[in-house]
Design a protein around this motif. Sequence first.
Motif, mmCIF file in Angstrom:
data_model
loop_
_atom_site.group_PDB
_atom_site.id
_atom_site.type_symbol
_atom_site.label_atom_id
_atom_site.label_comp_id
_atom_site.label_asym_id
_atom_site.label_seq_id
_atom_site.Cartn_x
_atom_site.Cartn_y
_atom_site.Cartn_z
ATOM 1 N N ALA A 38 0.632 -1.366 0.062
ATOM 2 C CA ALA A 38 -0.237 -0.007 0.504
ATOM 3 C C ALA A 38 0.968 1.427 0.088
ATOM 4 C CB ALA A 38 -1.062 0.179 1.005
ATOM 5 N N GLY A 39 1.441 1.333 -1.271
ATOM 6 C CA GLY A 39 2.195 2.893 -0.989
ATOM 7 C C GLY A 39 3.641 2.451 0.498
ATOM 8 N N GLU A 40 3.217 3.936 1.026
ATOM 9 C CA GLU A 40 4.598 3.688 1.933
ATOM 10 C C GLU A 40 3.757 3.444 3.295
ATOM 11 O OE1 GLU A 40 5.522 8.073 3.102
ATOM 12 O OE2 GLU A 40 5.692 8.667 1.307
ATOM 13 N N ASN A 41 3.014 2.171 2.874
ATOM 14 C CA ASN A 41 2.381 0.865 3.916
ATOM 15 C C ASN A 41 2.154 2.002 5.642
ATOM 16 O OD1 ASN A 41 2.303 -1.131 2.112
ATOM 17 N ND2 ASN A 41 4.668 -1.422 2.357
ATOM 18 N N ARG A 42 1.542 3.190 5.218
ATOM 19 C CA ARG A 42 1.463 3.785 6.823
ATOM 20 C C ARG A 42 -0.012 2.588 7.277
ATOM 21 N NH1 ARG A 42 3.869 8.402 8.281
ATOM 22 N NH2 ARG A 42 5.283 9.426 5.996
ATOM 23 N N PHE A 43 -0.194 3.487 8.615
ATOM 24 C CA PHE A 43 -1.001 2.881 9.377
ATOM 25 C C PHE A 43 -2.630 3.108 9.624
ATOM 26 C CE2 PHE A 43 2.893 0.633 12.648
ATOM 27 C CZ PHE A 43 3.113 0.245 11.222
ATOM 28 N N GLY A 44 -2.758 3.198 7.862
ATOM 29 C CA GLY A 44 -4.424 3.653 8.247
ATOM 30 C C GLY A 44 -5.038 3.055 8.393
ATOM 31 N N LEU B 214 2.808 6.008 11.016
ATOM 32 C CA LEU B 214 1.178 5.949 11.197
ATOM 33 C C LEU B 214 0.552 6.866 10.449
ATOM 34 C CD1 LEU B 214 1.555 7.592 14.980
ATOM 35 C CD2 LEU B 214 1.101 5.284 14.330
ATOM 36 N N ASP B 215 -0.220 6.614 9.686
ATOM 37 C CA ASP B 215 -0.774 7.994 8.835
ATOM 38 C C ASP B 215 -1.634 9.472 9.255
ATOM 39 O OD1 ASP B 215 -2.381 8.636 7.307
ATOM 40 O OD2 ASP B 215 -3.720 6.494 6.005
ATOM 41 N N LEU B 216 -0.178 10.025 8.821
ATOM 42 C CA LEU B 216 -0.503 11.463 9.353
ATOM 43 C C LEU B 216 -1.795 12.490 8.563
ATOM 44 C CD1 LEU B 216 3.390 12.345 9.888
ATOM 45 C CD2 LEU B 216 1.691 11.039 12.231
ATOM 46 N N GLU B 217 -1.910 11.558 7.391
ATOM 47 C CA GLU B 217 -2.817 12.897 6.607
ATOM 48 C C GLU B 217 -4.088 12.005 7.227
ATOM 49 O OE1 GLU B 217 -4.503 12.797 2.468
ATOM 50 O OE2 GLU B 217 -2.661 11.994 2.468
ATOM 51 N N TRP B 218 -4.386 10.576 7.496
ATOM 52 C CA TRP B 218 -5.752 10.410 8.092
ATOM 53 C C TRP B 218 -5.569 11.664 9.259
ATOM 54 C CZ3 TRP B 218 -7.007 7.982 12.225
ATOM 55 C CH2 TRP B 218 -8.708 7.780 12.491
ATOM 56 N N LEU B 219 -4.605 11.156 9.847
ATOM 57 C CA LEU B 219 -5.208 12.050 11.686
ATOM 58 C C LEU B 219 -4.931 13.008 11.545
ATOM 59 C CD1 LEU B 219 -1.938 10.276 13.123
ATOM 60 C CD2 LEU B 219 -4.456 9.894 14.364
ATOM 61 N N GLY B 220 -5.005 13.948 10.696
ATOM 62 C CA GLY B 220 -4.801 14.863 10.743
ATOM 63 C C GLY B 220 -6.437 15.321 10.341
ATOM 64 N N ALA B 221 -7.416 14.375 9.651
ATOM 65 C CA ALA B 221 -8.489 14.773 9.359
ATOM 66 C C ALA B 221 -9.457 14.019 10.591
ATOM 67 C CB ALA B 221 -8.742 14.539 7.720
ATOM 68 N N ASN B 222 -8.710 13.471 11.332
ATOM 69 C CA ASN B 222 -9.755 12.477 12.301
ATOM 70 C C ASN B 222 -9.021 12.898 13.780
ATOM 71 O OD1 ASN B 222 -11.518 11.010 10.822
ATOM 72 N ND2 ASN B 222 -9.512 11.744 8.941
ATOM 73 N N GLN B 223 -9.157 13.930 14.015
ATOM 74 C CA GLN B 223 -8.066 14.217 15.386
ATOM 75 C C GLN B 223 -9.161 13.812 16.446
ATOM 76 O OE1 GLN B 223 -4.942 15.605 16.143
ATOM 77 N NE2 GLN B 223 -4.134 15.377 14.596
ATOM 78 N N ASP B 224 -9.966 13.950 16.754
ATOM 79 C CA ASP B 224 -10.991 13.171 17.336
ATOM 80 C C ASP B 224 -10.789 11.861 18.001
ATOM 81 O OD1 ASP B 224 -12.217 13.326 14.916
ATOM 82 O OD2 ASP B 224 -14.250 12.789 15.854
ATOM 83 N N LYS B 225 -10.023 11.004 17.008
ATOM 84 C CA LYS B 225 -9.856 9.888 17.200
ATOM 85 C C LYS B 225 -8.716 9.582 17.100
ATOM 86 C CE LYS B 225 -13.882 8.674 13.921
ATOM 87 N NZ LYS B 225 -14.161 8.569 12.192
ATOM 88 N N PHE B 226 -7.585 10.285 18.050
ATOM 89 C CA PHE B 226 -6.440 9.872 17.840
ATOM 90 C C PHE B 226 -6.056 8.938 18.382
ATOM 91 C CE2 PHE B 226 -1.542 10.828 19.269
ATOM 92 C CZ PHE B 226 -1.432 11.088 17.734
ATOM 93 N N ALA C 239 11.527 2.025 7.262
ATOM 94 C CA ALA C 239 11.380 1.201 8.556
ATOM 95 C C ALA C 239 11.661 2.296 8.745
ATOM 96 C CB ALA C 239 11.676 -0.867 8.508
ATOM 97 N N PHE C 240 10.539 2.861 9.288
ATOM 98 C CA PHE C 240 10.845 4.630 10.153
ATOM 99 C C PHE C 240 9.456 4.877 10.782
ATOM 100 C CE2 PHE C 240 13.376 6.464 7.254
ATOM 101 C CZ PHE C 240 13.351 7.486 6.737
ATOM 102 N N ALA C 241 9.811 5.685 11.966
ATOM 103 C CA ALA C 241 8.684 5.412 13.556
ATOM 104 C C ALA C 241 7.884 4.103 13.517
ATOM 105 C CB ALA C 241 7.782 6.414 12.434
ATOM 106 N N GLY C 242 6.522 3.894 13.381
ATOM 107 C CA GLY C 242 5.951 2.688 13.703
ATOM 108 C C GLY C 242 6.358 1.929 13.537
#
Length: 226
Positions: free
Chosen positions: A17-23, A59-71, A100-103
Amino acid sequence: MIDLQRDGDVHVLRFDAGENRFGPDFLGAVEGALDTVAKSDGPAALVTVGTGKFYSNGLDLEWLGANQDKFEEYLRRVHGLFARVLELAMPTVAAVNGHAFAGGGMLALCHDAAVMRTDRGYFCLPEVDLGMSFTPGMNALLKERLPRATAHEAMLTGRRYTAEQAREAGIVQRVAAGDEVLPAAVELAAASAGRNGKTVARIRADLYRPVLDALHGPALNGPAPR
């Protein structure tokens, strides 16, 4: 997004899934694959691998930016993935095919061993350069799975480790050229697949009880990590 195949006794879970971020969708796909793996009978081991130049960027930072209430809910789910791999009733190996960065680096450390590609990719914990700290669960994991001096350097400097540097620092156990990373990881996993899975899980759970307790505990303690 993910692909699950079997090579003899070894389950090979490929992230694609591209960068394989945790969306959320990515996490759901991996959780479903681990459900399937956990139900297998007989000798078994697990290898995870990414695609192209990424193992995972965390971590999927783009998704987090749009869903701060679910952090916090989201972090609990990421912690759950880490714990799930640590608790899996079979030997596990990460085939670190690229960054292999961060998470993503932390996920690799949840495996019993890791094989890292020599010609591409870094292991890096960049939180310090982003002005962020680690969750209690992440902090416990890094302290237990890295040599103390390496944990200090990686967490406080954000150093990018090549494969050889990561092996010398005790982050990964083996290195291999690009095309050989997955075969080397499968070979390593297959050599342990005959061990009793329940015994492996029990020993690992006892060994990493403080880590598992932290991963199953409160997700946040201070500034949000990346």
